[in-house]
Design a protein around this motif. Structure first.
Motif, PDB file in Angstrom:
ATOM      1  N   LYS A   1       0.850  -1.093  -0.019  1.00  0.00           N
ATOM      2  CA  LYS A   1       0.095   0.056   0.167  1.00  0.00           C
ATOM      3  C   LYS A   1       0.807   1.270  -0.040  1.00  0.00           C
ATOM      4  N   THR A   2       0.388   2.177  -0.875  1.00  0.00           N
ATOM      5  CA  THR A   2       1.437   3.474  -0.955  1.00  0.00           C
ATOM      6  C   THR A   2       0.422   4.748  -1.321  1.00  0.00           C
ATOM      7  N   VAL A   3       0.849   5.789  -1.229  1.00  0.00           N
ATOM      8  CA  VAL A   3       0.112   7.070  -1.404  1.00  0.00           C
ATOM      9  C   VAL A   3       0.698   7.604  -2.725  1.00  0.00           C
ATOM     10  N   VAL A   4      -0.102   7.873  -3.637  1.00  0.00           N
ATOM     11  CA  VAL A   4       0.165   8.611  -4.908  1.00  0.00           C
ATOM     12  C   VAL A   4      -0.228   9.901  -4.716  1.00  0.00           C
ATOM     13  N   ASP A   5       0.541  10.645  -4.832  1.00  0.00           N
ATOM     14  CA  ASP A   5       0.113  12.309  -5.206  1.00  0.00           C
ATOM     15  C   ASP A   5      -0.346  12.318  -6.537  1.00  0.00           C
ATOM     16  N   SER A   6      -1.385  13.168  -6.825  1.00  0.00           N
ATOM     17  CA  SER A   6      -1.913  13.136  -8.292  1.00  0.00           C
ATOM     18  C   SER A   6      -1.198  14.346  -9.019  1.00  0.00           C
ATOM     19  N   ALA A   7      -0.348  15.186  -8.220  1.00  0.00           N
ATOM     20  CA  ALA A   7       0.401  15.949  -8.962  1.00  0.00           C
ATOM     21  C   ALA A   7       1.624  15.479  -9.709  1.00  0.00           C
ATOM     22  N   THR A   8       2.066  14.131  -9.395  1.00  0.00           N
ATOM     23  CA  THR A   8       2.960  13.325 -10.203  1.00  0.00           C
ATOM     24  C   THR A   8       2.337  12.529 -11.276  1.00  0.00           C
ATOM     25  N   LEU A   9       0.945  12.846 -11.640  1.00  0.00           N
ATOM     26  CA  LEU A   9       0.447  12.013 -12.701  1.00  0.00           C
ATOM     27  C   LEU A   9       0.295  12.714 -13.887  1.00  0.00           C
ATOM     28  N   GLN A  10       0.143  11.963 -15.228  1.00  0.00           N
ATOM     29  CA  GLN A  10      -0.458  13.067 -16.431  1.00  0.00           C
ATOM     30  C   GLN A  10      -1.796  13.009 -16.284  1.00  0.00           C
ATOM     31  N   PRO A  11      -2.389  13.937 -16.873  1.00  0.00           N
ATOM     32  CA  PRO A  11      -3.826  14.184 -16.664  1.00  0.00           C
ATOM     33  C   PRO A  11      -4.742  13.049 -17.185  1.00  0.00           C
ATOM     34  N   ALA A  12      -4.241  12.176 -18.110  1.00  0.00           N
ATOM     35  CA  ALA A  12      -5.121  11.256 -18.752  1.00  0.00           C
ATOM     36  C   ALA A  12      -5.187  10.031 -17.400  1.00  0.00           C
ATOM     37  N   LEU A  13      -4.087   9.592 -16.888  1.00  0.00           N
ATOM     38  CA  LEU A  13      -3.983   8.906 -15.848  1.00  0.00           C
ATOM     39  C   LEU A  13      -4.943   9.343 -14.477  1.00  0.00           C
ATOM     40  N   PHE A  14      -4.684  10.806 -14.168  1.00  0.00           N
ATOM     41  CA  PHE A  14      -5.212  11.250 -12.846  1.00  0.00           C
ATOM     42  C   PHE A  14      -6.805  10.848 -13.340  1.00  0.00           C
ATOM     43  N   ARG A  15      -7.209  11.085 -14.582  1.00  0.00           N
ATOM     44  CA  ARG A  15      -8.792  11.032 -14.953  1.00  0.00           C
ATOM     45  C   ARG A  15      -9.150   9.793 -14.490  1.00  0.00           C
ATOM     46  N   GLN A  16      -8.325   8.735 -15.195  1.00  0.00           N
ATOM     47  CA  GLN A  16      -8.665   7.250 -14.830  1.00  0.00           C
ATOM     48  C   GLN A  16      -8.623   6.885 -13.382  1.00  0.00           C
TER      49      GLN A  16
END
Length: 263
Positions: free
Chosen positions: A177-192
């Motif tokens: 289990k880990t925490v993912v900051d959406s600031a590190t994601l590309q917009p398309a992956l964030f939307r998914q």
């Protein structure tokens, strides 16, 4: 009266009993210590403290660590450990990392300062870094690319299912289990990730690995307004550096052994 020979013997004895006597000068100015004839300077200490994130009050402890490292390094050289294949490979890697970071810093500093309009446009185009930023708690499974096919993944509804399938096929994998900051994601992956059902596995390829993410929780974490401009500029610099690196890759002649070409 003390004879000349006896006087010389007493001087020699005194020289051997104290570090700073008889020609051994106390380090001063930029030189903080001398280790078997090798100087440790304020610049050495500053670089070490910066790497460790230590403040000025920790200077003696940091200096002690530098001295220990110099002593250990000298002993390793005496034992010719610096001539082993393992050391040579690690030394080459470290030099390449340092050179790459120096180059990336130079490229970043060469980027023209973006205009206010460009910064605003970037913030609008990347809401996952600013107004809509989220912190995702995810169940993450990573395995080698191709460990499980798309057809095999499709019917699996949870990461427990994925784990069971990989175990049955005797495929090695890591799960945590880990925490993912959406600031590190590309917009398309964030939307998914933002729209997928809780616990449902989302498979992506990343750095030559197959990564399966199952979002367990999501928490809103919008970036404060007073930090947005600096964050946008930092992201623009990273993108600028990546563009320069991509241009180098395109101009390079690279061949791969079969099976090792990145996906």
């Amino acid at each position: 009266m003390i004879s000349g020979f006896l006087r010389l013997a007493m001087i020699s004895l005194l020289c051997g009993s104290t570090l700073t006597a008889c020609g051994e000068k106390t380090p001063k100015g930029q030189v903080l210590a001398v280790v078997n004839g090798n100087e440790v300077t304020r610049r050495d200490l500053s670089g070490e403290a910066g790497a460790a994130g230590a403040g000025e009050d920790a200077a003696p402890a940091v200096l002690s660590g530098v001295i220990d490292r110099k002593l250990a390094a000298a002993e390793a050289q005496r034992l010719e450990l610096d001539k082993t294949p393992q050391f040579t490979a690690q030394a080459n890697r470290l030099q390449e990392v340092m050179l790459s970071r120096t180059l990336f810093d130079r490229w970043a500093n060469e980027m023209p300062q973006p205009s206010k309009q460009a910064i605003s446009a970037y913030i609008r185009a990347n809401p996952q870094q600013f107004d809509n930023r989220k912190l995702f708690l995810v169940d993450r499974i990573s395995t080698e690319a191709g460990a499980i096919s798309k057809e095999e993944l499709l019917p699996l509804q949870t990461n427990d299912d994925v784990s069971a399938a990989l175990t049955e096929q005797k495929r090695s994998f890591q799960r945590a289990k880990t925490v993912v900051d959406s600031a590190t994601l590309q917009p398309a992956l964030f939307r998914q990730m933002n729209s997928i059902a809780p616990g449902y596995p989302l498979a992506i390829t990343q750095n030559g690995e197959l990564v399966i993410l199952a979002v367990l929780e999501a928490r809103d974490a919008p970036l404060p307004a007073n930090q947005r401009e600096a964050a946008a500029i930092a992201s623009a610099r990273k993108a600028f550096v990546q563009q320069k690196l991509s241009a180098l890759r395109k101009s390079a002649k690279i061949t791969y052994q079969p099976g090792f070409r990145p996906t």
